[in-house]
Design a protein around this motif. Sequence first.
Motif, PDB file in Angstrom:
ATOM      1  N   ARG A  23       3.174 -15.821   9.672  1.00  0.00           N
ATOM      2  CA  ARG A  23       2.580 -15.551   8.967  1.00  0.00           C
ATOM      3  C   ARG A  23       1.991 -16.083   8.175  1.00  0.00           C
ATOM      4  O   ARG A  23       1.673 -17.278   8.054  1.00  0.00           O
ATOM      5  N   HIS A  32       0.518 -11.018   6.139  1.00  0.00           N
ATOM      6  CA  HIS A  32       0.713 -10.638   7.780  1.00  0.00           C
ATOM      7  C   HIS A  32       2.117 -11.487   8.505  1.00  0.00           C
ATOM      8  O   HIS A  32       2.283 -12.408   7.865  1.00  0.00           O
ATOM      9  N   PHE A  33       2.181 -10.693   9.527  1.00  0.00           N
ATOM     10  CA  PHE A  33       3.848 -11.062   9.727  1.00  0.00           C
ATOM     11  C   PHE A  33       3.280 -10.999  11.790  1.00  0.00           C
ATOM     12  O   PHE A  33       3.243  -9.253  11.696  1.00  0.00           O
ATOM     13  N   GLY A  34       3.696 -11.487  11.963  1.00  0.00           N
ATOM     14  CA  GLY A  34       3.343 -11.552  13.801  1.00  0.00           C
ATOM     15  C   GLY A  34       4.734 -11.622  14.269  1.00  0.00           C
ATOM     16  O   GLY A  34       5.004 -13.246  14.047  1.00  0.00           O
ATOM     17  N   HIS A  72      10.388  -7.230   7.226  1.00  0.00           N
ATOM     18  CA  HIS A  72       9.464  -7.173   7.532  1.00  0.00           C
ATOM     19  C   HIS A  72       8.614  -5.627   8.628  1.00  0.00           C
ATOM     20  O   HIS A  72       7.869  -5.793   8.049  1.00  0.00           O
ATOM     21  N   LEU A  73       9.789  -5.415   9.559  1.00  0.00           N
ATOM     22  CA  LEU A  73       9.262  -4.300  10.585  1.00  0.00           C
ATOM     23  C   LEU A  73       9.109  -3.303   9.243  1.00  0.00           C
ATOM     24  O   LEU A  73       7.570  -2.692   9.705  1.00  0.00           O
ATOM     25  N   GLY A  76       5.552  -3.243   7.960  1.00  0.00           N
ATOM     26  CA  GLY A  76       4.821  -3.470   9.363  1.00  0.00           C
ATOM     27  C   GLY A  76       4.525  -1.414   9.479  1.00  0.00           C
ATOM     28  O   GLY A  76       3.316  -1.476   9.064  1.00  0.00           O
ATOM     29  N   TYR A  82       0.164  -6.593   7.219  1.00  0.00           N
ATOM     30  CA  TYR A  82       0.357  -6.413   8.815  1.00  0.00           C
ATOM     31  C   TYR A  82       0.712  -6.275   9.363  1.00  0.00           C
ATOM     32  O   TYR A  82       1.160  -7.658   9.188  1.00  0.00           O
ATOM     33  N   PHE A  83       1.012  -6.273  10.337  1.00  0.00           N
ATOM     34  CA  PHE A  83       2.431  -6.877  11.724  1.00  0.00           C
ATOM     35  C   PHE A  83       1.389  -6.854  12.911  1.00  0.00           C
ATOM     36  O   PHE A  83       0.774  -5.458  13.477  1.00  0.00           O
ATOM     37  N   SER A  85       2.016  -8.183  17.688  1.00  0.00           N
ATOM     38  CA  SER A  85       3.115  -8.823  18.161  1.00  0.00           C
ATOM     39  C   SER A  85       2.013  -9.584  19.089  1.00  0.00           C
ATOM     40  O   SER A  85       1.713  -8.836  20.319  1.00  0.00           O
ATOM     41  N   SER A  93      -1.671  -1.505  12.118  1.00  0.00           N
ATOM     42  CA  SER A  93      -0.482  -0.335  11.948  1.00  0.00           C
ATOM     43  C   SER A  93      -0.548   0.606  12.967  1.00  0.00           C
ATOM     44  O   SER A  93      -1.139   1.469  12.646  1.00  0.00           O
ATOM     45  N   ILE A  98       5.572   0.057  17.137  1.00  0.00           N
ATOM     46  CA  ILE A  98       6.261  -0.824  15.747  1.00  0.00           C
ATOM     47  C   ILE A  98       7.435  -0.751  15.814  1.00  0.00           C
ATOM     48  O   ILE A  98       8.549  -1.405  15.492  1.00  0.00           O
TER      49      ILE A  98
END
Length: 117
Positions: A23, A32-34, A72-73, A76, A82-83, A85, A93, A98
Amino acid sequence: MHVPVGDNRYRVTRSAKLWVVIRKTEAGELTHFGINDSIERSVYNVLGRVGEYVQYQNYFHPLHPENEFEKHLSLGASGKLYFFSNCAGIGGSEPEKIRSISIAPFIYEDESSFPVF
């Protein structure tokens, strides 16, 4: 559907398949979260600590619930966060991609943790 991958080990204790998350915050707000990795780990209750923990890279990390990951998903998918993976090849996005991520418990890779005894 992208799901956390198990390691096919036999365990006599409860285990969980989970996401390892990165994060980034700016001005105290999550931007940001990934997903960095997917793992399977035994779940521990540590004496003197509240909550459940998993061991990752020789440290105990607090285990976060599925509903927090789902929140969080959805942020995103709506473009408010901002997500990305590394496991599913998603960046930015892309709402449909997602939504293909399985909701699972997770740990923050950068969260305060403590060494394994």
